[in-house]
Write a protein that holds these residues in place. Structure first.
Motif, short mmCIF file in Angstrom:
data_model
loop_
_atom_site.label_atom_id
_atom_site.label_comp_id
_atom_site.label_asym_id
_atom_site.label_seq_id
_atom_site.Cartn_x
_atom_site.Cartn_y
_atom_site.Cartn_z
N ALA A 151 3.94 10.66 -4.35
CA ALA A 151 3.07 9.48 -4.76
C ALA A 151 1.85 9.47 -5.62
CB ALA A 151 3.02 8.70 -3.26
N ASP A 152 1.88 8.37 -6.47
CA ASP A 152 0.43 8.20 -7.35
C ASP A 152 -0.72 7.67 -6.39
OD1 ASP A 152 1.79 9.13 -9.88
OD2 ASP A 152 2.88 7.24 -9.96
N TRP A 153 -0.04 6.77 -5.49
CA TRP A 153 -1.10 6.02 -4.36
C TRP A 153 -0.23 5.86 -3.27
CZ3 TRP A 153 -1.32 1.24 -1.99
CH2 TRP A 153 -2.29 0.80 -1.95
N HIS A 154 -1.09 5.80 -2.14
CA HIS A 154 -0.54 5.90 -0.73
C HIS A 154 -1.50 4.59 -0.31
CE1 HIS A 154 -0.30 9.99 -1.93
NE2 HIS A 154 0.71 9.93 -1.02
N THR A 155 -0.75 3.96 0.51
CA THR A 155 -1.24 2.84 1.56
C THR A 155 -2.15 3.53 2.65
OG1 THR A 155 0.63 2.45 2.93
CG2 THR A 155 0.33 1.14 0.92
N THR A 156 -3.05 2.64 3.31
CA THR A 156 -3.72 3.20 4.48
C THR A 156 -2.96 2.67 5.70
OG1 THR A 156 -5.08 1.13 4.54
CG2 THR A 156 -5.88 3.53 3.51
N ARG A 157 -1.93 1.57 5.40
CA ARG A 157 -1.19 1.04 6.41
C ARG A 157 0.13 1.44 6.29
NH1 ARG A 157 -3.09 -5.20 6.55
NH2 ARG A 157 -5.31 -4.60 6.94
N GLY A 158 0.83 1.57 7.62
CA GLY A 158 2.35 1.64 7.70
C GLY A 158 3.00 0.83 7.41
N GLY A 159 4.44 1.27 7.02
CA GLY A 159 5.40 0.31 6.78
C GLY A 159 5.71 -0.66 7.88
N GLY A 160 5.78 -1.93 7.30
CA GLY A 160 6.02 -3.20 8.47
C GLY A 160 4.75 -3.57 9.06
N HIS A 161 3.76 -3.16 8.59
CA HIS A 161 2.28 -3.37 9.27
C HIS A 161 1.24 -3.41 8.18
CE1 HIS A 161 3.61 -2.50 13.51
NE2 HIS A 161 4.28 -1.43 12.89
N GLY A 162 1.60 -4.13 7.20
CA GLY A 162 0.64 -4.58 5.94
C GLY A 162 0.45 -3.72 4.75
N ALA A 163 1.62 -2.75 4.77
CA ALA A 163 1.36 -1.55 3.77
C ALA A 163 1.96 -2.52 2.42
CB ALA A 163 2.52 -0.61 3.91
N ALA A 164 2.85 -3.31 2.42
CA ALA A 164 3.36 -3.95 1.04
C ALA A 164 2.23 -4.86 0.69
CB ALA A 164 4.56 -4.60 1.38
N ARG A 165 1.58 -5.44 1.63
CA ARG A 165 0.37 -6.34 0.95
C ARG A 165 -0.87 -5.73 0.68
NH1 ARG A 165 -1.13 -11.55 2.35
NH2 ARG A 165 -3.34 -12.11 0.79
N GLU A 166 -1.13 -4.51 1.22
CA GLU A 166 -2.21 -3.68 0.81
C GLU A 166 -1.80 -3.05 -0.83
OE1 GLU A 166 -4.26 0.71 1.81
OE2 GLU A 166 -2.57 -0.15 3.29
N PHE A 167 -0.47 -2.94 -0.98
CA PHE A 167 -0.19 -2.28 -2.35
C PHE A 167 -0.13 -3.56 -3.18
CE2 PHE A 167 3.54 -2.16 -5.38
CZ PHE A 167 2.85 -1.19 -5.98
N CYS A 168 0.37 -4.66 -2.83
CA CYS A 168 0.14 -5.88 -3.82
C CYS A 168 -1.20 -6.20 -4.05
CB CYS A 168 0.80 -6.95 -3.18
SG CYS A 168 2.50 -6.93 -2.98
N ASP A 169 -2.10 -6.06 -3.20
CA ASP A 169 -3.55 -6.52 -3.45
C ASP A 169 -4.06 -5.71 -4.38
OD1 ASP A 169 -3.16 -8.75 -1.83
OD2 ASP A 169 -4.47 -8.11 -0.09
N ALA A 170 -3.82 -4.28 -4.12
CA ALA A 170 -4.31 -3.19 -4.89
C ALA A 170 -3.88 -3.39 -6.34
CB ALA A 170 -4.11 -1.76 -4.28
N LEU A 171 -2.57 -3.40 -6.67
CA LEU A 171 -2.00 -3.53 -7.94
C LEU A 171 -2.58 -4.72 -8.73
CD1 LEU A 171 0.15 -2.59 -10.07
CD2 LEU A 171 1.73 -4.18 -8.78
N LEU A 172 -2.94 -5.94 -7.99
CA LEU A 172 -3.31 -7.16 -8.81
C LEU A 172 -4.79 -6.68 -8.91
CD1 LEU A 172 -1.51 -10.13 -6.79
CD2 LEU A 172 -1.16 -9.24 -9.33
#
Length: 192
Positions: A151-172
């Motif tokens: 991976a180029d980047w890692h969430t601090t949250r686990g799957g199903g526990h806000g990881a996708a939102r963390e990624f979306c916010d970081a990307l935007l």
């Protein structure tokens, strides 16, 4: 970007983020906590339940508001996947043989884009056929070691526990669009 920032949900590199036109999300282990609850009704019909994080769905909608195409791809055929995708109004592709690569190739051809314009949030081996090619590889914090190492980047949250939102916010944020997209979202929902 330092290895520490990559591993701790630091910023996504702007040059990677600005190229993204398509984001692929896995389901089990990314949009869910990887748990599958199985049972049967009194009539003997199978029932499958999954836990999805509601904030992840909003993050995905914000990506769409920013003009990024969002697709959900699963290596499992599941009623729960279809219910969640329908609720979000998101494009879903399921293949019980986990043949994700042909799906993404087809989407890229349709959009006229290359691998460098694709991002993926992944967690495990069934994602690797696509993950190895994309321009922005993101992994949930509880991804398997192989996926995490790529991976180029890692969430601090686990799957199903806000990881996708963390990624979306970081990307935007990396694209300089988060504030604008959130303001537009709120403005649209506060009209009389």
């Amino acid at each position: 970007m330092s290895e520490l920032e990559r591993r701790e949900g630091g910023p996504i590199a702007e040059e990677l983020a600005r190229r993204v036109k398509l984001v692929v999300f896995d389901v089990d282990g990314v949009l869910t906590d990887a748990g599958v609850y199985l049972g049967v009704t009194a009539q003997g019909e199978p029932v499958e339940l999954k836990r999805f994080d509601i904030q992840d769905g909003l993050g995905m909608k914000l990506l769409e508001e920013a003009g990024i195409r969002v697709v959900i791809i699963s290596g499992r055929v599941s009623v729960a996947n279809r219910v969640r995708a329908r609720e979000l109004g998101m494009e879903l592709h399921e293949d019980d043989a986990a043949q994700k690569l042909p799906v993404v190739h087809g989407l890229m051809e349709e959009m006229g884009i290359g691998w460098e314009e694709v991002a993926m949030l992944a967690d495990d081996v069934p994602d690797l056929s696509v993950f190895g090619h994309v321009g922005l590889k993101a992994a949930v914090s509880n991804a398997t070691p192989l996926v995490a190492s790529m991976a180029d980047w890692h969430t601090t949250r686990g799957g199903g526990h806000g990881a996708a939102r963390e990624f979306c916010d970081a990307l935007l944020t990396a694209r300089g669009q988060l504030d604008e997209v959130v303001e537009a979202y709120v403005r649209e929902r506060t009209r009389p």
